[in-house]
Design a protein around this motif. Structure first.
Motif, PDB file in Angstrom:
ATOM      1  N   GLU A 102     -37.274  18.557 -12.152  1.00 13.82           N
ATOM      2  CA  GLU A 102     -38.594  19.192 -12.074  1.00 13.82           C
ATOM      3  C   GLU A 102     -38.466  20.682 -11.810  1.00 13.82           C
ATOM      4  O   GLU A 102     -39.212  21.491 -12.367  1.00 13.82           O
ATOM      5  CB  GLU A 102     -39.412  18.507 -10.980  1.00 13.82           C
ATOM      6  N   ASP A 103     -37.505  21.074 -10.955  1.00  9.39           N
ATOM      7  CA  ASP A 103     -37.288  22.492 -10.674  1.00  9.39           C
ATOM      8  C   ASP A 103     -36.937  23.257 -11.939  1.00  9.39           C
ATOM      9  O   ASP A 103     -37.397  24.375 -12.160  1.00  9.39           O
ATOM     10  CB  ASP A 103     -36.166  22.661  -9.656  1.00  9.39           C
ATOM     11  N   ARG A 104     -36.113  22.645 -12.783  1.00  9.61           N
ATOM     12  CA  ARG A 104     -35.687  23.341 -13.996  1.00  9.61           C
ATOM     13  C   ARG A 104     -36.818  23.460 -14.998  1.00  9.61           C
ATOM     14  O   ARG A 104     -36.882  24.413 -15.776  1.00  9.61           O
ATOM     15  CB  ARG A 104     -34.508  22.570 -14.627  1.00  9.61           C
ATOM     16  N   THR A 108     -38.756  27.373  -9.679  1.00 14.04           N
ATOM     17  CA  THR A 108     -38.688  27.151  -8.239  1.00 14.04           C
ATOM     18  C   THR A 108     -38.424  28.473  -7.531  1.00 14.04           C
ATOM     19  O   THR A 108     -38.417  29.542  -8.156  1.00 14.04           O
ATOM     20  CB  THR A 108     -37.579  26.125  -7.917  1.00 14.04           C
ATOM     21  N   LEU A 109     -38.185  28.406  -6.247  1.00 11.12           N
ATOM     22  CA  LEU A 109     -37.875  29.589  -5.453  1.00 11.12           C
ATOM     23  C   LEU A 109     -36.554  30.187  -5.904  1.00 11.12           C
ATOM     24  O   LEU A 109     -35.579  29.466  -6.145  1.00 11.12           O
ATOM     25  CB  LEU A 109     -37.802  29.205  -3.971  1.00 11.12           C
ATOM     26  N   TYR A 122     -40.119  34.001  -7.347  1.00 14.47           N
ATOM     27  CA  TYR A 122     -40.184  32.842  -8.236  1.00 14.47           C
ATOM     28  C   TYR A 122     -39.167  32.975  -9.361  1.00 14.47           C
ATOM     29  O   TYR A 122     -39.044  34.036  -9.986  1.00 14.47           O
ATOM     30  CB  TYR A 122     -41.595  32.730  -8.815  1.00 14.47           C
ATOM     31  N   GLY A 125     -38.979  28.573 -15.049  1.00 15.56           N
ATOM     32  CA  GLY A 125     -38.343  27.392 -15.606  1.00 15.56           C
ATOM     33  C   GLY A 125     -38.442  27.368 -17.128  1.00 15.56           C
ATOM     34  O   GLY A 125     -38.761  28.371 -17.784  1.00 15.56           O
ATOM     35  N   VAL A 162     -47.527  26.218 -10.548  1.00 16.08           N
ATOM     36  CA  VAL A 162     -46.396  25.817  -9.729  1.00 16.08           C
ATOM     37  C   VAL A 162     -46.767  25.947  -8.258  1.00 16.08           C
ATOM     38  O   VAL A 162     -47.170  27.020  -7.803  1.00 16.08           O
ATOM     39  CB  VAL A 162     -45.146  26.672 -10.040  1.00 16.08           C
ATOM     40  N   ARG A 164     -44.647  24.829  -5.018  1.00 17.94           N
ATOM     41  CA  ARG A 164     -43.469  24.157  -4.457  1.00 17.94           C
ATOM     42  C   ARG A 164     -42.635  25.149  -3.668  1.00 17.94           C
ATOM     43  O   ARG A 164     -42.586  26.343  -3.980  1.00 17.94           O
ATOM     44  CB  ARG A 164     -42.620  23.524  -5.561  1.00 17.94           C
ATOM     45  N   ASP A 165     -41.968  24.656  -2.637  1.00 14.90           N
ATOM     46  CA  ASP A 165     -41.047  25.446  -1.814  1.00 14.90           C
ATOM     47  C   ASP A 165     -41.689  26.748  -1.322  1.00 14.90           C
ATOM     48  O   ASP A 165     -41.042  27.793  -1.265  1.00 14.90           O
ATOM     49  CB  ASP A 165     -39.773  25.794  -2.595  1.00 14.90           C
ATOM     50  N   HIS A 445     -32.469  20.847  -0.171  1.00 16.62           N
ATOM     51  CA  HIS A 445     -33.768  21.058   0.464  1.00 16.62           C
ATOM     52  C   HIS A 445     -33.737  22.462   1.053  1.00 16.62           C
ATOM     53  O   HIS A 445     -33.195  22.685   2.146  1.00 16.62           O
ATOM     54  CB  HIS A 445     -33.999  19.999   1.541  1.00 16.62           C
TER      55      HIS A 445
END
Length: 646
Positions: A102-104, A108-109, A122, A125, A162, A164-165, A445
């Motif tokens: 999912e990150d790819r 993601t951060l 950011y 992806g 997005v 996340r993180d 994580h």
């Protein structure tokens, strides 16, 4: 990097070529899903399409390929003032692998900037990379459900959101979406298929001359890719210019009210759900008119658009046979013609690639091995040695399936295959905590890692600070049906109820992304009528063909199940099995079934008790206790009855 195979050199596949060219002209159609058996040039055609897409201007320093004329106001690299540097480049082809995280996909951060500069930034992806280009998903039916949802949401909205993180980002994500799949490996969710604008089925050429030409061109390409591509460069350049011209012509094309009325009538007559079909047919018809250099949509464009956009939207049940119902579509088109006073629609063109693959639904190559009863048109097989033909009853059709509750396996498994049935620790899913890494390459994580470093009072992350994310998702299981087909189950009304129950559970297994298998027992032994597979439609077909008659070798059915489960555990040790035993509890042949329960090795089980009549032996309940599973009376097998099963 080797030169891609030229699009113009692809032999046949007329419907596929048309669908890809239309979406290249107008990505708003919603992309293309290509269904076909292995080796039918699906991937070759899709990769070749990227070479036809017009070049585009993009802001040089923007990672999201913003258009310098209309830059994205919410671009994370913005705002982009007037006069920024611009570069011209080819449209990007992004291939999304089945194993992508999912990150790819969404981004993601940026870990490097977080650790070196201490700032929250950011990292884009694949959706950002595919913006204004082509996103290709091979084996889209095997893509995890949560990635499919992300992908389709972005394609529908033209934006990726997005969260996340600790990062909150929105950016443009408009791309031409193409997915390919092999039906032998399982059908995708109906919701996924419906979100694609056009769906095309392809197959290998059936004419010797066409097959020979495919091989001839492929050998020539392999021997000299550059030389082969140069011989087809003029044809590809002509198609690329035609795509660009059609794009410019499209905004001026008119859809008359008469043809819009025709679209609505066809969709109503064909029985599609919702209004997405009407919108897609309208967009495809407009694009076809632009491609044909017309300023107004005609009935011909509507008919051609309907044949590409409608057939996959008519399925009412997930286990209905897939593919186009051509006669129903022709009837719908004819009905619309009659209502509008037209002389009638033309017959569909029989071009190469217009039909689906001529393969068996269970994915086996060649004809099925013939058994002793295959000459019987009933399809139920010959009697077992211990019974004569007169004791075998004709196949009984199942009734209308109902919706059972999910049977959830106990404990939390280690997910090896994405599904929707049982909870399992997995690399993808809901984050429930953090722990020290147990293996190299485990998903990190990041917040927990940074907190561990901060707890030491350090601005540098050491190896001992690394934390692994603990996630819980849902897994798909192996659901093995063991069905009593003996004479004691042969009463027509009772067997119809049994088949309806099994059909309902088969549909539930399909929706939960399980593998399924089926064993039946009658006469002198048991038969594995369906080896474990992802093709649930085969299970439906075998269930419909199932005949009854003879004695009840219940122990043989359990032993056959134990053999199948041992084989599957060696093949796939992380997929947890569920045994669904459908029986009236009578064992009139073979050893005591309770004596063979131990061979099942503690497999999670549900016993569906079909015993009826004033005298009941209660063996089904004793079997359920021995299997440490639940026993559900057949008459109580409803949506509420399965809530507490297993």
């Amino acid at each position: 990097m080797p030169v891609a195979y030229p699009f113009s050199a692809v032999v046949g596949l007329d419907d596929l070529r048309t669908a890809l060219l239309l979406t290249a002209v107008n990505p708003a159609i919603g992309g293309v899903l290509v269904r076909g058996e292995k080796g039918t040039a699906k991937s070759t055609a899709v990769r070749a399409l990227a070479g036809l897409l017009p070049e585009l201007d993009a802001i040089a320093q923007c990672r999201f390929a913003c258009d310098p004329v209309l830059p994205d106001a919410e671009c994370p690299d913005g705002p982009h003032p007037a006069g920024v540097a611009v570069r011209t480049r080819r449209a990007t082809l992004v291939e999304l692998p089945v194993g992508a995280t999912e990150d790819r996909v969404v981004g993601t951060l940026d870990i490097q900037r977080a650790l070196t500069d201490g700032v929250k930034a950011y990292e884009p992806g694949l959706l950002a990379t595919a913006h204004r280009g082509l996103l290709y998903v091979d084996e889209v039916n095997l893509l995890p459900d949560h990635l499919v949802d992300l992908l389709l949401d972005a394609a529908a909205m033209g934006r990726a959101h997005v969260e996340r993180d600790g990062v909150s980002v929105k950016h443009a994500a408009r791309f031409l979406l193409v997915g390919t799949m092999n039906p032998e490996e399982g059908e995708p969710r109906p919701q996924l298929v419906d979100r694609f604008g056009l769906v095309v089925s392809v197959g290998a050429p059936t004419e010797p001359a066409a097959r020979a030409e495919v091989v001839r061109r492929r050998l020539a390409y392999d021997a000299d890719p550059d030389g082969f591509a140069s011989r087809w460069s003029d044809a590809d350049a002509t198609l690329a210019k035609r795509i660009e011209a059609a794009r410019k012509r499209l905004p001026a094309v008119v859809l008359p009210d008469r043809e819009l009325d025709r679209i609505a009538r066809v969709c109503l007559a064909y029985g599609v759900d919702g209004l997405r079909a009407d919108i897609v047919v309208a967009r495809a018809a407009l694009t076809l008119a632009a491609w044909h250099e017309r300023t107004e949509v005609t009935a011909d464009e509507v008919r051609e658009a309907a044949r590409l956009a409608l057939p996959h939207r008519r399925r009412r049940d997930p286990l209905d046979p897939p593919g186009a119902d051509e006669q129903a579509l022709e009837d719908a088109l004819r009905s619309a013609d009659e209502a509008l006073g037209d002389p009638g629609s033309a017959a569909p063109e029989d071009g190469p690639g217009s039909g689906g693959p001529d393969g068996r639904p269970d994915g086996r190559d060649g004809p099925r091995d013939r058994g002793p009863g295959d000459d019987d048109p009933g399809g139920g097989g010959a009697p077992h040695p211990a019974e004569d033909a007169s004791s075998t009853r004709p196949a009984t059709a199942p009734g209308t399936p109902y919706r059972p509750k999910a049977i959830t396996l106990p404990k939390t498994g280690q997910r090896a295959h994405t599904g929707r049935r049982s909870p399992a620790y997995a690399a993808r899913g809901r984050v429930v905590g953090a722990r020290l890494p147990r293996e190299r390459g485990a998903p990190m994580h990041l917040p927990a890692t940074l907190r561990a470093a901060a707890a030491r009072g350090s601005r540098t992350v050491h190896r001992g600070d690394l934390r692994e994310a603990v996630r819980v998702g849902r897994e798909g299981n192996l659901v093995l049906f063991v069905v009593d087909a003996s004479g004691s189950m042969a009463a027509r009304k009772r067997m119809r109820t049994v088949k309806t129950a099994v059909l309902s559970l088969l549909r539930d297994a399909y929706q939960r992304r399980d593998r399924v298998g089926m064993i039946t027992f009658r006469g002198a032994g048991a038969d594995e009528v369906l080896p474990p597979t992802s093709s649930h439609e085969v299970g439906v077909a075998r269930l419909a063909e199932l005949r009854t008659g003879g004695r009840t070798p219940l122990a043989a059915g359990l032993r056959a199940a134990a053999t199948t489960l041992r084989t599957e555990r060696r093949r796939d040790p992380r997929r947890r099995p569920l045994l669904v035993l459908v029986t009236d509890g009578r064992a009139t042949a073979g050893p005591d079934p309770l004596a063979v329960v131990a061979e099942l090795g503690g497999t999670a089980a549900v016993v569906v008790d079909c015993e009826a009549g004033p005298v009941r032996l209660g063996l089904a309940r004793r079997l359920a206790r021995a299997l440490d599973g639940d026993c559900i009376p057949l008459d109580a097998l409803s949506a509420g009855a399965l809530r507490q099963a297993a």
